[in-house]
Design an enzyme around this catalytic site. Sequence first.
Site, mmCIF file in Angstrom:
data_model
loop_
_atom_site.group_PDB
_atom_site.id
_atom_site.type_symbol
_atom_site.label_atom_id
_atom_site.label_comp_id
_atom_site.label_asym_id
_atom_site.label_seq_id
_atom_site.Cartn_x
_atom_site.Cartn_y
_atom_site.Cartn_z
ATOM 1 N N SER A 8 47.718 28.774 43.248
ATOM 2 C CA SER A 8 46.400 29.390 43.405
ATOM 3 C C SER A 8 45.367 28.314 43.719
ATOM 4 O O SER A 8 45.093 27.431 42.913
ATOM 5 C CB SER A 8 46.015 30.135 42.125
ATOM 6 O OG SER A 8 44.700 30.623 42.263
ATOM 7 N N HIS A 33 48.010 31.261 47.344
ATOM 8 C CA HIS A 33 47.235 32.371 46.771
ATOM 9 C C HIS A 33 45.752 32.019 46.805
ATOM 10 O O HIS A 33 45.346 30.968 46.313
ATOM 11 C CB HIS A 33 47.711 32.599 45.333
ATOM 12 C CG HIS A 33 47.072 33.747 44.626
ATOM 13 N ND1 HIS A 33 47.501 35.051 44.781
ATOM 14 C CD2 HIS A 33 46.049 33.798 43.746
ATOM 15 C CE1 HIS A 33 46.774 35.848 44.022
ATOM 16 N NE2 HIS A 33 45.875 35.110 43.378
ATOM 17 N N ASP A 35 41.954 33.320 45.861
ATOM 18 C CA ASP A 35 41.183 34.260 45.054
ATOM 19 C C ASP A 35 39.768 34.403 45.593
ATOM 20 O O ASP A 35 38.965 33.479 45.477
ATOM 21 C CB ASP A 35 41.102 33.758 43.608
ATOM 22 C CG ASP A 35 42.450 33.823 42.912
ATOM 23 O OD1 ASP A 35 42.972 34.933 42.766
ATOM 24 O OD2 ASP A 35 42.968 32.759 42.527
ATOM 25 N N MET A 37 36.279 36.091 45.026
ATOM 26 C CA MET A 37 35.525 36.761 43.950
ATOM 27 C C MET A 37 34.069 36.877 44.358
ATOM 28 O O MET A 37 33.489 35.918 44.864
ATOM 29 C CB MET A 37 35.587 35.933 42.661
ATOM 30 C CG MET A 37 36.981 35.638 42.174
ATOM 31 S SD MET A 37 36.882 34.655 40.669
ATOM 32 C CE MET A 37 38.618 34.262 40.443
ATOM 33 N N HIS A 66 43.834 37.479 47.393
ATOM 34 C CA HIS A 66 43.589 38.353 46.238
ATOM 35 C C HIS A 66 42.105 38.696 46.214
ATOM 36 O O HIS A 66 41.274 37.867 45.874
ATOM 37 C CB HIS A 66 44.021 37.590 44.968
ATOM 38 C CG HIS A 66 43.828 38.351 43.697
ATOM 39 N ND1 HIS A 66 44.030 37.757 42.453
ATOM 40 C CD2 HIS A 66 43.480 39.636 43.451
ATOM 41 C CE1 HIS A 66 43.784 38.660 41.506
ATOM 42 N NE2 HIS A 66 43.453 39.797 42.082
ATOM 43 N N MET A 68 38.991 40.119 44.752
ATOM 44 C CA MET A 68 38.336 40.591 43.525
ATOM 45 C C MET A 68 36.883 40.866 43.890
ATOM 46 O O MET A 68 35.955 40.159 43.502
ATOM 47 C CB MET A 68 38.467 39.543 42.420
ATOM 48 C CG MET A 68 39.861 39.544 41.789
ATOM 49 S SD MET A 68 40.199 38.059 40.846
ATOM 50 C CE MET A 68 40.756 36.992 42.171
ATOM 51 N N MET A 139 48.249 41.901 36.656
ATOM 52 C CA MET A 139 47.478 40.765 36.143
ATOM 53 C C MET A 139 47.928 40.431 34.718
ATOM 54 O O MET A 139 48.061 41.321 33.878
ATOM 55 C CB MET A 139 45.980 41.093 36.125
ATOM 56 C CG MET A 139 45.306 41.185 37.486
ATOM 57 S SD MET A 139 45.356 39.676 38.493
ATOM 58 C CE MET A 139 44.517 38.482 37.449
ATOM 59 N N PHE A 145 38.828 34.139 36.188
ATOM 60 C CA PHE A 145 38.854 32.708 35.902
ATOM 61 C C PHE A 145 40.285 32.186 35.802
ATOM 62 O O PHE A 145 41.178 32.895 35.337
ATOM 63 C CB PHE A 145 38.134 32.422 34.570
ATOM 64 C CG PHE A 145 36.696 32.841 34.598
ATOM 65 C CD1 PHE A 145 35.711 31.974 35.049
ATOM 66 C CD2 PHE A 145 36.333 34.127 34.207
ATOM 67 C CE1 PHE A 145 34.375 32.375 35.096
ATOM 68 C CE2 PHE A 145 35.001 34.540 34.250
ATOM 69 C CZ PHE A 145 34.021 33.654 34.692
ATOM 70 N N GLY A 146 40.454 30.932 36.223
ATOM 71 C CA GLY A 146 41.737 30.266 36.030
ATOM 72 C C GLY A 146 41.801 29.700 34.616
ATOM 73 O O GLY A 146 40.808 29.717 33.881
ATOM 74 N N GLY A 147 42.975 29.221 34.239
ATOM 75 C CA GLY A 147 43.109 28.504 32.977
ATOM 76 C C GLY A 147 43.111 29.351 31.722
ATOM 77 O O GLY A 147 42.942 28.832 30.624
ATOM 78 N N ASP A 177 50.004 37.219 37.829
ATOM 79 C CA ASP A 177 48.930 36.255 38.093
ATOM 80 C C ASP A 177 48.150 36.029 36.808
ATOM 81 O O ASP A 177 47.561 36.965 36.265
ATOM 82 C CB ASP A 177 48.024 36.832 39.199
ATOM 83 C CG ASP A 177 46.880 35.916 39.592
ATOM 84 O OD1 ASP A 177 46.816 34.780 39.101
ATOM 85 O OD2 ASP A 177 46.044 36.368 40.413
ATOM 86 N N GLY A 178 48.168 34.772 36.348
ATOM 87 C CA GLY A 178 47.385 34.398 35.184
ATOM 88 C C GLY A 178 48.232 33.798 34.090
ATOM 89 O O GLY A 178 49.125 34.460 33.557
ATOM 90 N N GLY A 179 47.988 32.532 33.797
ATOM 91 C CA GLY A 179 48.693 31.873 32.698
ATOM 92 C C GLY A 179 50.173 31.631 32.938
ATOM 93 O O GLY A 179 50.929 31.418 31.983
HETATM 94 C C1 DX5 Z 1 42.287 34.765 38.085
HETATM 95 C C2 DX5 Z 1 42.966 34.492 39.391
HETATM 96 C C3 DX5 Z 1 44.160 33.610 39.329
HETATM 97 C C4 DX5 Z 1 43.943 32.218 38.783
HETATM 98 C C5 DX5 Z 1 45.185 31.887 38.005
HETATM 99 O O1 DX5 Z 1 41.392 35.811 38.265
HETATM 100 O O2 DX5 Z 1 43.391 35.717 39.973
HETATM 101 O O3 DX5 Z 1 44.838 33.568 40.579
HETATM 102 O O4 DX5 Z 1 43.724 31.245 39.758
HETATM 103 O O5 DX5 Z 1 45.014 30.680 37.368
HETATM 104 P P1 DX5 Z 1 45.992 30.169 36.193
HETATM 105 O O6 DX5 Z 1 47.369 30.055 36.761
HETATM 106 O O7 DX5 Z 1 45.391 28.859 35.819
HETATM 107 O O8 DX5 Z 1 45.919 31.184 35.085
HETATM 108 ZN ZN ZN Z 2 44.612 35.659 41.779
#
Ligand code: DX5
Ligand code: ZN
Length: 225
Positions: A8, A33, A35, A37, A66, A68, A139, A145-147, A177-179
């Site tokens: 991502s 990927h 994102d 937003m 993706h 959003m 999801m 948010f990432g992380g 997607d996520g974590g």
């Molecule tokens: C969150 C995004 C993800 C994000 C994932 O809304 O859709 O794609 O970048 O990041 P990690 O892998 O750090 O959870």
């Molecule tokens: Zn994403």
Amino acid sequence: MEIKIAPSLLASDFLHLESEIRRAEESGADLLHCDVMDGVYVPNISFGFSVLEPLSKITRLPLDVHMMTVCPDRYVEKLAMIGAASVTIHTNAMDEERTVRTLQAIREAGMKAAAALSPKRPAEELVPFIGLVDMVLVMTVEPGFGGQSFMADMMPKVREVRRMLDRENPACEIQVDGGIASATIGQAAEAGANVFVVGTASFRADSMAAAVSGLRRAAEDALRV
Ligand code: DX5
Ligand code: ZN
């Protein structure tokens, strides 16, 4: 189904996007990927076409976009123009009729269409769209948010979606997607996901190539047992 690892871009170093993309290419990743937003559908703003367009000209990685955003239907033409490989829209971003039309338009433009379920959205919400998608995104964090930490309690939903797809649209893939990291990818693979978005655990790893191959191995191992 083929295991695909999709780093991502959100977790990359935006000051050095070109070299970050090269790093992703050299890591053996399958997709990039991206994102998008808008600060309305989710409480964060990331990047849009001013970033995606130049990036699309320099990478050989298929772009997995993706969306959003509240009105993803506005951007289908533009996404096709930049050569996006797949476009994901959230089931609750627009009303059902508009979502149906948008998924159809994505496919008609030659891209893969995907529907995303945020954590609070149930699997049944996919029913009107199930024959119109090439991929379903479940999801595993709240989008924005990432992380964030992986929500293991989404795994029953991944299983349920897989069962629905096996009946109605067996070729359809499931993305999570996520974590996603080496400690979590196995359970998602076991539940039926085959496309894995990885932000922090890919771009922020010491070696992205080692991270991507390790993740792929962990997913494959989980399927072997
Ligand atoms: C969150 C995004 C993800 C994000 C994932 O809304 O859709 O794609 O970048 O990041 P990690 O892998 O750090 O959870
Ligand atoms: Zn994403």
